[in-house]
Design a protein around this motif. Structure first.
Motif, PDB file in Angstrom:
ATOM      1  N   MET A   1       0.842  -1.149   0.000  1.00 13.00           N
ATOM      2  CA  MET A   1       0.000   0.000   0.000  1.00 13.00           C
ATOM      3  C   MET A   1       0.896   1.223   0.000  1.00 13.00           C
ATOM      4  O   MET A   1       1.756   1.327   0.855  1.00 13.00           O
ATOM      5  N   ARG A   2       0.696   2.084  -0.992  1.00 12.79           N
ATOM      6  CA  ARG A   2       1.498   3.300  -1.078  1.00 12.79           C
ATOM      7  C   ARG A   2       0.580   4.513  -1.167  1.00 12.79           C
ATOM      8  O   ARG A   2      -0.422   4.489  -1.871  1.00 12.79           O
ATOM      9  N   TYR A   3       0.960   5.545  -0.431  1.00 14.15           N
ATOM     10  CA  TYR A   3       0.189   6.788  -0.394  1.00 14.15           C
ATOM     11  C   TYR A   3       0.893   7.860  -1.217  1.00 14.15           C
ATOM     12  O   TYR A   3       2.114   7.967  -1.181  1.00 14.15           O
ATOM     13  N   PHE A   4       0.117   8.687  -1.902  1.00 18.84           N
ATOM     14  CA  PHE A   4       0.671   9.793  -2.662  1.00 18.84           C
ATOM     15  C   PHE A   4      -0.029  11.087  -2.286  1.00 18.84           C
ATOM     16  O   PHE A   4      -1.218  11.107  -1.993  1.00 18.84           O
ATOM     17  N   ALA A   5       0.718  12.191  -2.312  1.00 24.33           N
ATOM     18  CA  ALA A   5       0.230  13.557  -2.128  1.00 24.33           C
ATOM     19  C   ALA A   5      -0.686  13.701  -0.909  1.00 24.33           C
ATOM     20  O   ALA A   5      -0.279  13.414   0.203  1.00 24.33           O
ATOM     21  N   ALA A  66      -0.663  -7.938  -3.617  1.00 28.82           N
ATOM     22  CA  ALA A  66      -0.801  -6.831  -4.568  1.00 28.82           C
ATOM     23  C   ALA A  66      -0.279  -5.527  -3.978  1.00 28.82           C
ATOM     24  O   ALA A  66      -0.350  -5.304  -2.769  1.00 28.82           O
ATOM     25  N   THR A  67       0.241  -4.675  -4.846  1.00 28.80           N
ATOM     26  CA  THR A  67       0.625  -3.317  -4.451  1.00 28.80           C
ATOM     27  C   THR A  67      -0.523  -2.394  -4.826  1.00 28.80           C
ATOM     28  O   THR A  67      -0.958  -2.375  -5.975  1.00 28.80           O
ATOM     29  N   VAL A  68      -1.028  -1.666  -3.841  1.00 28.51           N
ATOM     30  CA  VAL A  68      -2.132  -0.732  -4.068  1.00 28.51           C
ATOM     31  C   VAL A  68      -1.606   0.680  -3.886  1.00 28.51           C
ATOM     32  O   VAL A  68      -1.000   0.993  -2.860  1.00 28.51           O
ATOM     33  N   ASP A  69      -1.821   1.512  -4.881  1.00 30.24           N
ATOM     34  CA  ASP A  69      -1.461   2.929  -4.805  1.00 30.24           C
ATOM     35  C   ASP A  69      -2.731   3.744  -4.630  1.00 30.24           C
ATOM     36  O   ASP A  69      -3.717   3.517  -5.332  1.00 30.24           O
TER      37      ASP A  69
END
Length: 77
Positions: A1-5, A66-69
């Motif tokens: 899990m990746r967070y942006f902005a 899974a990688t979730v953005d």
């Protein structure tokens, strides 16, 4: 899990973390429990990428590992 902005800001500056979830809806529930209602607001408007592909069905099963953005709406054009 990746967070942006704005998602990263709403999660208290966390860049990424591991979460076990079966769907994006399940993931959102866990994230709001961890990080609060500010993130809930962002998640309602966010787009999600699952292993690099846009996922619009928040009830669809997430593949194991899974990688979730999480991509909040961006300003500009």
């Amino acid at each position: 899990m990746r967070y942006f902005a704005g998602a990263r800001a709403a999660a208290g500056g966390v860049h990424e973390e591991s979460i076990g979830a079966t769907s994006l809806d399940d993931l959102a529930t866990v994230l709001v429990e961890r990080h609060g209602e500010r993130l809930a607001v962002v998640l309602k408007a966010a787009s999600f990428l699952v292993d690099g592909l846009a996922c619009h069905d928040r009830r669809a099963a997430l593949p194991a590992g899974a990688t979730v953005d999480i991509l909040p709406p961006f300003a500009g054009g």
